[in-house]
Design a protein around this motif. Structure first.
Motif, PDB file in Angstrom:
ATOM      1  N   ARG A  40       0.833  -1.210   0.000  1.00 12.58           N
ATOM      2  CA  ARG A  40       0.000   0.000   0.000  1.00 12.58           C
ATOM      3  C   ARG A  40       0.864   1.253   0.000  1.00 12.58           C
ATOM      4  N   ALA A  41       1.915   1.244   0.790  1.00 10.67           N
ATOM      5  CA  ALA A  41       2.822   2.394   0.851  1.00 10.67           C
ATOM      6  C   ALA A  41       3.545   2.586  -0.479  1.00 10.67           C
ATOM      7  N   ARG A  42       3.946   1.480  -1.118  1.00 11.03           N
ATOM      8  CA  ARG A  42       4.634   1.555  -2.412  1.00 11.03           C
ATOM      9  C   ARG A  42       3.717   2.108  -3.493  1.00 11.03           C
ATOM     10  N   LEU A  43       2.448   1.715  -3.430  1.00 10.93           N
ATOM     11  CA  LEU A  43       1.508   2.092  -4.486  1.00 10.93           C
ATOM     12  C   LEU A  43       0.848   3.440  -4.262  1.00 10.93           C
ATOM     13  N   ALA A  44       0.840   3.929  -3.041  1.00 11.90           N
ATOM     14  CA  ALA A  44       0.147   5.185  -2.703  1.00 11.90           C
ATOM     15  C   ALA A  44       0.549   6.358  -3.587  1.00 11.90           C
ATOM     16  N   PRO A  45       1.830   6.535  -3.934  1.00  9.16           N
ATOM     17  CA  PRO A  45       2.180   7.686  -4.783  1.00  9.16           C
ATOM     18  C   PRO A  45       1.481   7.682  -6.146  1.00  9.16           C
ATOM     19  N   LEU A  46       1.062   6.515  -6.602  1.00 13.54           N
ATOM     20  CA  LEU A  46       0.351   6.461  -7.887  1.00 13.54           C
ATOM     21  C   LEU A  46      -0.981   7.203  -7.816  1.00 13.54           C
ATOM     22  N   LEU A  47      -1.574   7.269  -6.628  1.00 14.50           N
ATOM     23  CA  LEU A  47      -2.858   7.967  -6.479  1.00 14.50           C
ATOM     24  C   LEU A  47      -2.732   9.454  -6.782  1.00 14.50           C
ATOM     25  N   ASP A  48      -1.552  10.003  -6.575  1.00 12.84           N
ATOM     26  CA  ASP A  48      -1.349  11.421  -6.842  1.00 12.84           C
ATOM     27  C   ASP A  48      -1.438  11.761  -8.326  1.00 12.84           C
ATOM     28  N   SER A  49      -1.245  10.762  -9.173  1.00 15.29           N
ATOM     29  CA  SER A  49      -1.258  11.016 -10.606  1.00 15.29           C
ATOM     30  C   SER A  49      -2.609  10.699 -11.247  1.00 15.29           C
TER      31      SER A  49
END
Length: 67
Positions: free
Chosen positions: A48-57
């Motif tokens: 979840r932590a690894r993938l969270a930055p994708l939500l910003d895009s």
């Protein structure tokens, strides 16, 4: 082109759960496993932590009225 990393079955399940792509039965099994296996729960949280930055895009999209 890079190749996907080889993941163990456990790591792949953790990633799939973090992505939200499991069916209802598999999701329930993963949730139960998280409750009894802290290491698995940590693996899910790490994904979840690894993938969270994708939500910003990704722009938010409102749900259709009938949903």
């Amino acid at each position: 082109m890079s190749e996907a990393p080889d993941l163990s079955e456990t790591e792949a399940l953790a990633a799939e759960h973090a992505l939200g792509v499991l069916g209802s039965r598999e999701r329930a099994e993963a949730e139960a496993r998280m409750a009894r296996e802290p290491v698995f729960a940590q693996a899910v949280e790490a994904w979840r932590a690894r993938l969270a930055p994708l939500l910003d895009s990704v722009a938010a999209v409102p749900a259709p009225a009938g949903v």
